[in-house]
Design an enzyme around this catalytic site. Structure first.
Site, PDB file in Angstrom:
ATOM      1  N   CYS A 266       0.795  -1.235   0.000  1.00 55.33           N
ATOM      2  CA  CYS A 266       0.000   0.000   0.000  1.00 55.33           C
ATOM      3  C   CYS A 266       0.826   1.282   0.000  1.00 55.33           C
ATOM      4  O   CYS A 266       0.716   2.091  -0.924  1.00 55.33           O
ATOM      5  CB  CYS A 266      -0.941  -0.009   1.202  1.00 55.33           C
ATOM      6  SG  CYS A 266      -2.223  -1.271   1.111  1.00 55.33           S
ATOM      7  N   LYS A 269       3.102   2.175  -3.152  1.00 54.20           N
ATOM      8  CA  LYS A 269       2.275   2.321  -4.357  1.00 54.20           C
ATOM      9  C   LYS A 269       1.325   3.506  -4.252  1.00 54.20           C
ATOM     10  O   LYS A 269       1.138   4.260  -5.212  1.00 54.20           O
ATOM     11  CB  LYS A 269       1.491   1.030  -4.583  1.00 54.20           C
ATOM     12  CG  LYS A 269       0.499   1.073  -5.727  1.00 54.20           C
ATOM     13  CD  LYS A 269      -0.177  -0.270  -5.926  1.00 54.20           C
ATOM     14  CE  LYS A 269      -1.099  -0.636  -4.795  1.00 54.20           C
ATOM     15  NZ  LYS A 269      -2.324   0.203  -4.734  1.00 54.20           N
TER      16      LYS A 269
END
Length: 445
Positions: A266, A269
């Site tokens: 998470c 990105k």
């Protein structure tokens, strides 16, 4: 309620299982037949505490159905969740291929009015693109079907995802009309029975909320890591500084632990995805760009400490590595600090012996992408017991703070290592081990 969840990755599998656990009939759909057959047998594609038991229990009750037949799933569902991956392209933009493929599958197989909910983390405006794409296919099929779209971002933390799903801090729902809000509030009511935790907003704001939440947490991590580097130069101790600032309720203690950088599926990105969104709209996000830069450089901090202690040439040296996953209680090594640290040690001539409670197989698959040759890959030995990884090694390097590493037998460690040296990348040890004759290298201390 009757649901379809498209995608049996981390988000889809956890979400679908938790919905089923509340008595809903849930079809979990994936195009990978091997994965679906494995799930039917209780073979999990990810490690997440308590998940396997819940999957098996809900399959036994026939509330959780794994299938590759999306038409069957859609025919028997009123709400469709899209929970597929949104990987990062080489240029930092978000790859929506899986999202649009799921939208195509919905458009080509849907047979009645439905609510489509985007659970995946997607750039602002994606929900409306999904709706338009589905509606265009329905129009080509000459069908009279109404589609509603909603955004319902996930806020699951790997390692405690089941707990997060069953007892969420908040349920964010982005929708266009009151009927959709009411439908999703009814679906989530059992999860928030003790307190109204719904946060209702428009679709685009909901999509943005997920990115901003992760970017904020990543910013706190990079901030404290930069402070740790300053502390080290000035003689201050970042552990003490953390206590001093964390007591301020405006700041808090969470996500201000100094370490060797964040990773996972998470934060890296999503920070880059938010940067790309900003730049696509003509804005240069200076703070976010530096959050990412600080984190990239932080993954080299332990390497630099090792090089400072032993020199640039690490030939004929062996390092014990404790921890490969990007955080405890997961087997996820995506963007993990271990990949950078271990590859840098090997490129300088070292060998490594590694141990992790859950992540060794995923690490084996990922590490070749960080090394130059099979010869370098073969410099990694995998041990099934943490103390075996120490035998004849020149130093212990701790990367992931699994509980089993917090209070180990330091006398045993001293016997097994060639030198009593520990590089603690998560600052979990205290200065008392120096009294046992260890050299202890930490971050910001």
């Amino acid at each position: 309620m009757k649901l379809t969840v498209i995608g049996t990755g981390y988000v889809g599998l956890v979400t679908g299982t938790c919905f089923a656990d509340m008595g809903n009939r849930v079809y979990c759909v994936d195009i990978v037949e091997e994965k679906i057959e494995g799930l039917k047998k209780g073979i999990m594609p990810i490690y997440e505490p308590h998940l396997r038991t819940m999957v098996m229990d809900n399959q036994a009750r026939r509330d959780l159905i794994f299938t590759t037949d999306i038409k069957e799933a859609l025919d028997n569902s009123d709400i469709i969740f899209i929970a597929v991956g949104t990987p990062m392209n080489d240029d930092g933009s978000v790859n929506l291929n899986y999202i649009m493929s799921a939208a195509s599958d919905i458009g080509n197989n849907i047979s009645k009015d439905s609510l489509v909910v985007v659970k995946s983390t997607v750039p602002v405006g994606t929900g409306f693109k999904v709706k338009e794409h589905i509606e265009n296919i329905i129009k080509e099929r000459n069908l009279d079907i109404e589609i509603d779209i909603a955004s319902n971002p996930e806020f699951l933390k790997e390692g405690v995802a089941v707990e997060d799903c069953m007892r969420p801090d908040r349920v964010v729902i982005g929708a266009e009309n009151e009927e959709v809000f009411n439908t999703l509030k009814k679906l989530y009511a059992p999860f928030v029975s003790n307190h109204d935790r719904f946060v209702l907003m428009d679709v685009k704001s909901s999509e943005m909320t997920k990115y901003v939440a992760n970017a904020m947490l990543a910013t706190k991590i990079s901030f404290i890591n930069e402070i740790a580097n300053i502390c080290e130069l000035t003689g201050a101790n970042v552990k003490n500084v953390r206590l001093g600032i964390g007591s301020d309720k405006r700041i808090g203690y969470n996500f201000i632990y100094a370490g060797c950088g964040y990773g996972g599926s998470c934060f890296p990105k999503d920070v880059q995805g938010l940067i790309d969104t900003a730049e696509s709209n003509g804005y240069t996000p200076k703070l976010l760009s530096n959050v990412e830069l600080v984190n990239k450089e932080q993954k080299m901090v332990l390497v630099n400490k090792i090089v400072k202690r032993f020199g640039e040439d690490l030939s004929n040296m062996i390092f014990a590595i404790w921890g490969l996953a990007f955080k405890p209680n997961t087997d996820d090594v995506r963007e993990a600090s271990s990949l950078v640290i271990i590859s840098e040690l090997i490129k300088r001539g070292a060998k490594v012996r590694v141990y992790d409670a859950k992540a060794m197989e995923t690490f084996k698959s990922a590490i070749p992408n960080y090394l130059d040759s099979l010869k370098q890959v073969n410099k990694i030995e995998y041990e099934q017991y943490k103390y075996d990884a120490l035998i004849d090694c020149d130093a212990l390097v701790l990367i992931t703070e699994w509980k089993e590493f917090r209070n180990p037998d330091f006398d045993e460690i001293a016997k097994l290592l060639n030198q009593k040296i520990i590089f603690d990348g998560r600052n979990i040890y205290n200065s008392e081990i120096k009294e046992k004759g260890f050299e202890l290298y930490q971050i910001g201390c």
